[in-house]
Design a protein around this motif. Structure first.
Motif, PDB file in Angstrom:
ATOM      1  N   LEU A 210       0.811  -1.221   0.000  1.00 37.84           N
ATOM      2  CA  LEU A 210       0.000   0.000   0.000  1.00 37.84           C
ATOM      3  C   LEU A 210       0.845   1.270   0.000  1.00 37.84           C
ATOM      4  O   LEU A 210       0.529   2.251  -0.661  1.00 37.84           O
ATOM      5  N   ARG A 211       1.942   1.215   0.738  1.00 35.70           N
ATOM      6  CA  ARG A 211       2.679   2.436   0.961  1.00 35.70           C
ATOM      7  C   ARG A 211       3.186   3.041  -0.339  1.00 35.70           C
ATOM      8  O   ARG A 211       3.197   4.249  -0.523  1.00 35.70           O
ATOM      9  N   LYS A 212       3.653   2.186  -1.233  1.00 32.95           N
ATOM     10  CA  LYS A 212       4.095   2.699  -2.532  1.00 32.95           C
ATOM     11  C   LYS A 212       3.162   2.131  -3.579  1.00 32.95           C
ATOM     12  O   LYS A 212       3.564   1.390  -4.458  1.00 32.95           O
ATOM     13  N   TRP A 213       1.929   2.518  -3.477  1.00 37.96           N
ATOM     14  CA  TRP A 213       0.923   1.799  -4.251  1.00 37.96           C
ATOM     15  C   TRP A 213       1.037   1.993  -5.743  1.00 37.96           C
ATOM     16  O   TRP A 213       0.663   1.137  -6.522  1.00 37.96           O
ATOM     17  N   ILE A 214       1.611   3.123  -6.134  1.00 35.43           N
ATOM     18  CA  ILE A 214       1.762   3.354  -7.569  1.00 35.43           C
ATOM     19  C   ILE A 214       2.662   2.280  -8.176  1.00 35.43           C
ATOM     20  O   ILE A 214       2.461   1.814  -9.287  1.00 35.43           O
ATOM     21  N   SER A 215       3.651   1.836  -7.386  1.00 35.10           N
ATOM     22  CA  SER A 215       4.582   0.848  -7.920  1.00 35.10           C
ATOM     23  C   SER A 215       4.255  -0.566  -7.453  1.00 35.10           C
ATOM     24  O   SER A 215       5.095  -1.456  -7.521  1.00 35.10           O
ATOM     25  N   ALA A 216       3.038  -0.758  -6.962  1.00 35.80           N
ATOM     26  CA  ALA A 216       2.628  -2.106  -6.567  1.00 35.80           C
ATOM     27  C   ALA A 216       2.690  -3.009  -7.797  1.00 35.80           C
ATOM     28  O   ALA A 216       2.469  -2.557  -8.919  1.00 35.80           O
ATOM     29  N   PRO A 217       3.024  -4.300  -7.585  1.00 32.98           N
ATOM     30  CA  PRO A 217       3.210  -5.197  -8.724  1.00 32.98           C
ATOM     31  C   PRO A 217       1.967  -5.274  -9.615  1.00 32.98           C
ATOM     32  O   PRO A 217       0.846  -5.405  -9.117  1.00 32.98           O
ATOM     33  N   PHE A 218       2.206  -5.199 -10.914  1.00 31.16           N
ATOM     34  CA  PHE A 218       1.122  -5.313 -11.891  1.00 31.16           C
ATOM     35  C   PHE A 218       0.827  -6.787 -12.112  1.00 31.16           C
ATOM     36  O   PHE A 218       1.729  -7.568 -12.413  1.00 31.16           O
ATOM     37  N   ILE A 219      -0.419  -7.183 -11.922  1.00 26.19           N
ATOM     38  CA  ILE A 219      -0.714  -8.610 -12.085  1.00 26.19           C
ATOM     39  C   ILE A 219      -1.836  -8.858 -13.085  1.00 26.19           C
ATOM     40  O   ILE A 219      -2.417  -9.936 -13.107  1.00 26.19           O
ATOM     41  N   GLY A 220      -2.123  -7.864 -13.908  1.00 24.99           N
ATOM     42  CA  GLY A 220      -3.101  -8.073 -14.969  1.00 24.99           C
ATOM     43  C   GLY A 220      -4.464  -8.488 -14.457  1.00 24.99           C
ATOM     44  O   GLY A 220      -4.986  -7.893 -13.519  1.00 24.99           O
ATOM     45  N   VAL A 221      -4.989  -9.560 -15.049  1.00 24.62           N
ATOM     46  CA  VAL A 221      -6.369  -9.944 -14.721  1.00 24.62           C
ATOM     47  C   VAL A 221      -6.450 -10.898 -13.531  1.00 24.62           C
ATOM     48  O   VAL A 221      -7.510 -11.408 -13.218  1.00 24.62           O
ATOM     49  N   ASP A 222      -5.322 -11.135 -12.864  1.00 24.35           N
ATOM     50  CA  ASP A 222      -5.319 -12.110 -11.759  1.00 24.35           C
ATOM     51  C   ASP A 222      -6.395 -11.827 -10.718  1.00 24.35           C
ATOM     52  O   ASP A 222      -7.057 -12.733 -10.223  1.00 24.35           O
ATOM     53  N   ASN A 223      -6.532 -10.538 -10.386  1.00 22.44           N
ATOM     54  CA  ASN A 223      -7.543 -10.181  -9.392  1.00 22.44           C
ATOM     55  C   ASN A 223      -8.937 -10.569  -9.865  1.00 22.44           C
ATOM     56  O   ASN A 223      -9.758 -11.041  -9.088  1.00 22.44           O
TER      57      ASN A 223
END
Lengths: 338, 447
Positions: A85-98
């Protein structure tokens, strides 16, 4: 649903009023004093519409609606949780996984089913209630103002208050149980277990039928005097008059009420949250509750954004129909004919 | 307009944060350095619903002392609910600005730690707050993942104990409060007569149920989370649920209505003299009980530390009389006045201030000396419980685990009210809880 719904009432009331104006306009062709609503017939001015006046509203729309929506969509493709959360802009990109997780490994589909079925049942019950109340208070009688005011009580109470009061009444051995007990009914638990689904529906009905009532009332008031006179002259009895003359007038406002009500119910967070608490019994784990728990109890912000987005699409379907309905309504030939 | 709400749910915190970040880049905190003149330290604390007036008084007193010591001003911000607090923390974490010092509930500390947004104290930092050894060692148990990485500075302890009705116990010929769960049930059975029940507890409480399961499991040698493995599917957990539910379904020593009770209802029932024991309560129940019909008849005792079916506590069980409960203070990583923050913490965790705080609000001191100096007999068992509190597992996955444990109870309540909990249904619920907890742990180890 109370506060937000007031906007909808206004929209619907305006629609009804517009229709009434048009009805009048049909008889007295647009004169110089005709106000704005008749825009469609004044093509010349359409070209010089002061569109810039939309800027303040437009900016607000962008800040309050469009930006969060885009952020939400962006969040839904990130692995965003308490650890990132703290660096949310750089949180890992996981595409459609969510989205995959939301659809396959979470109770989302169950929640969708609950939300839609509960909304639909509540809606189907409130419709006749609201119409009956509107028809009953259509003609003047002594004390009508009082009755009409009383009808609005559930509607003006904040959802939070409604839910709190009902929760207290539904406690085991609470008021409801005691009252039912005196006539020999032992209903069991209201706030836990399978019956919660019906508890939710019951409270929702109590809280939302006045909304239908209001819209039905606005529809009834759009019925011209002449119509009543004509049907009286034709010798129509009350049921026939209601069924074939009056109801067609209500079709417009009521279909709007139906759609708006559905959207409200599907979106209703306060009612189940206050009634049942967190974690909710699985029979009332409706969409907003699920989204909330995922976000603020499990801190799965990404997953929750994906759920929110899926529910947005779900809600967009009736919304689309709603918008189409409003548009069709506007494009209609003058006269409020149905 | 309809689309707003669902989108909002997930996004609102982020948006608020983004807006804040945009609008307040150059906001608070500019200057740093020597003395605190002209600076303001901002502290986030929860509203004390029980003593609002006293809290305001305490805050202004502390602010005056702080100003005398450091020259800086002190500004208190408050939150009213856990939700409020969470939103506040999220916003600050994302935007990198907000209060300098936060007061956090102990069980929330691991989650806060996981965000890496708070200062992990160095030896130097500890000196600035008065040294690590000024605190009750047990209270440090949930300050960080290990003893070299501590972020939470203990402020107060609120250990859980049980209250008992002296008259009811002696009327049933019971001399001493129970020290094992089996004994507790046996005693409770003796006291259950008519509308008086042996135990008072709320099955629909939002927190209590998982604490029972935790306590009984830990006392049986199962820490629930072992490194990166969830152990909710262990037989000890099942036994704990069986015991906890059994009070209602088999032993019939709790009021059947308690399936719909929260802790407050249980307190009310005990206060009306309708229960022998009030389980899972804290010092905050003192004012209520002192004004009730059991005013001169109640006393507190440690909750049992011997797991159901056992004769003595296993492993560290004897030290698991209560979850480690209370408030920790954390300093925000983004704070530009950390030294001031440490001075503030040093001030309010000093012996005198801690005793003063105890006197006003009832919360026990985290300061070891202050804790030892308490002489009030009513507080004795609580002080003992504070020393015998055991931390819940320090992992960001604890929140999910706790929720999963609670969920087992929530979903079992209909069964409970029917009088028996279906074996296979309970197994399935525990299995679900295990899966949820494990999934969350897997994320934690990646994170």
């Amino acid at each position: 649903m109370s506060t937000d719904a007031s906007n909808e009432v206004r929209v619907a009331a305006v629609a009804a009023a517009t229709r009434a104006t048009r009805a009048a306009g049909a008889e007295t062709p647009a004169g110089g004093g005709q106000p704005a609503p008749a825009g469609r017939r004044r093509l010349l001015t359409e070209r010089n519409r002061p569109l810039w006046m939309l800027i303040p509203g437009g900016v607000l729309m962008i800040v309050i609606i469009v930006l969060p929506l885009l952020l939400g969509i962006y969040m839904s493709v990130l692995n965003l949780d308490q650890y990132t959360l703290r660096k949310w802009i750089s949180a890992p990109f996981i595409g459609v996984d969510n989205f995959v997780e939301a659809l396959t490994a979470s109770p989302l589909l169950h929640a969708v089913w609950l939300s839609v079925s509960y909304s639909l049942i509540a809606m189907l019950v409130t419709l006749p209630l609201g119409i009956a109340a509107a028809v009953a208070t259509q003609n003047a009688f002594r004390g009508r103002a009082v009755v009409r005011s009383i009808f609005l009580i559930p509607y003006v109470l904040p959802s939070f208050v409604v839910a709190t009061v009902w929760r207290i009444m539904f406690q085991p051995e609470g008021v409801v149980d005691k009252a039912l007990g005196t006539i020999g009914i032992h209903a069991g638990l209201w706030l836990n277990g399978p019956q919660t689904f019906w508890t939710l529906i019951l409270v929702q009905i109590w809280a939302s039928w006045p909304f239908i009532y209001l819209l039905a009332l606005s529809g009834l008031q759009a019925v011209d005097h002449e119509v009543h006179e004509a049907s009286a002259l034709d010798g129509a009895l009350w049921w026939n008059k209601l069924r074939f003359v009056i109801f067609p007038y209500l079709k417009g406002p009521l279909s709007l009420a139906f759609l708006i009500g559905m959207l409200h119910h599907i979106n209703n967070f306060t009612l189940p949250f206050v009634l049942f608490g967190i974690p909710a019994p699985s029979d009332v784990e409706v969409l907003p509750i699920l989204t909330y728990v995922t976000s603020f109890q499990s801190f799965r912000f990404g997953l929750s954004a994906a759920m929110a987005f899926i529910s947005l699409i779900l809600i967009a379907i009736p919304l689309f129909i709603y918008l189409r309905a409003v548009k069709l309504d506007d494009a209609e030939t003058p006269g409020g004919k149905k | 307009m309809r689309m707003r709400k669902p989108a909002q749910l997930g996004v609102i915190a982020t948006l608020a944060a983004a807006a804040l970040a945009l609008s307040a880049c150059g906001g608070s905190g500019g200057a740093d350095g020597g003395d605190g003149k002209g600076k303001t330290l901002s502290v986030l604390v929860n509203v004390n619903g029980q003593y609002p007036e006293q809290q305001k008084q305490w805050q202004s007193d502390i602010a005056a002392k702080f100003k005398a010591q450091t020259g800086a001003d002190l500004k208190f911000e408050t939150f009213t609910s856990a939700n409020d607090e969470l939103t506040r923390i999220q916003t600050s974490v994302v935007s990198g600005q907000g209060p300098d010092v936060y007061s956090l509930g102990t069980t929330f500390t691991p989650t806060a730690y996981a965000t890496k947004a708070f200062v992990t104290l160095s030896d130097d930092d500890w000196k600035k707050v008065g040294g690590k050894d000024r605190f009750n060692p047990a209270a440090l148990g949930i300050s960080g993942p290990d003893k070299d990485h501590l972020a939470g500075i203990p402020f107060v302890s609120r250990p859980f104990v049980m209250a008992y009705n002296k008259d009811l116990l002696s009327a049933a010929g019971i001399e001493k409060p129970a020290t094992s769960w089996d004994e507790l049930a046996a005693q409770a059975k003796k006291m259950t007569k008519g509308d008086v029940y042996g135990l008072a507890t709320g099955y629909k409480d939002n927190f209590d149920p998982w604490k029972f399961i935790w306590a009984m499991s830990v006392q049986d040698g199962n820490p629930l989370i072992d490194g990166s493995t969830a152990k909710l599917d262990d037989p000890t957990v099942k036994k704990a649920y069986d015991t906890y539910f059994g009070w209602l379904t088999k032993d019939k020593i709790v009021n059947p209505a308690s399936v719909g009770w929260s802790n407050a209802n249980a307190v009310a029932s005990f206060a009306a003299g309708k229960a022998g024991y009030l389980l899972m309560t804290t010092a905050t129940s003192i004012p209520t009980l002192e004004k009730s019909s059991v005013a001169n008849k109640f006393a507190y005792a440690l909750m049992p530390t011997t797991a159901p079916g056992e004769t003595a506590p296993k492993g560290d069980g004897a030290n698991a009389a209560s979850i480690l409960s209370g408030d920790n203070l954390v300093v925000a990583d983004y704070s530009k006045q950390k030294d001031l923050a440490f001075s503030y913490i040093k001030l309010i965790t000093s012996k005198d201030e801690q005793l003063n705080y105890q006197k006003i609000f009832g919360d026990l001191p985290a300061n070891a000396e202050a804790l030892k100096s308490l002489t009030n007999p009513v507080l004795k068992p609580m002080a003992e419980a504070a020393a015998k509190s055991k931390a819940t597992p320090f992992t960001g996955a604890w929140g999910d685990t706790q929720l999963a444990l609670l969920n087992v109870t929530v979903q079992s309540i209909p069964d409970l009210s029917r009088g028996s909990v279906d074996e296979s249904a309970l197994d399935q619920r525990i299995k679900d809880a295990q899966a949820k907890s494990q999934a969350s742990l897997d994320r934690a180890s990646k994170g």
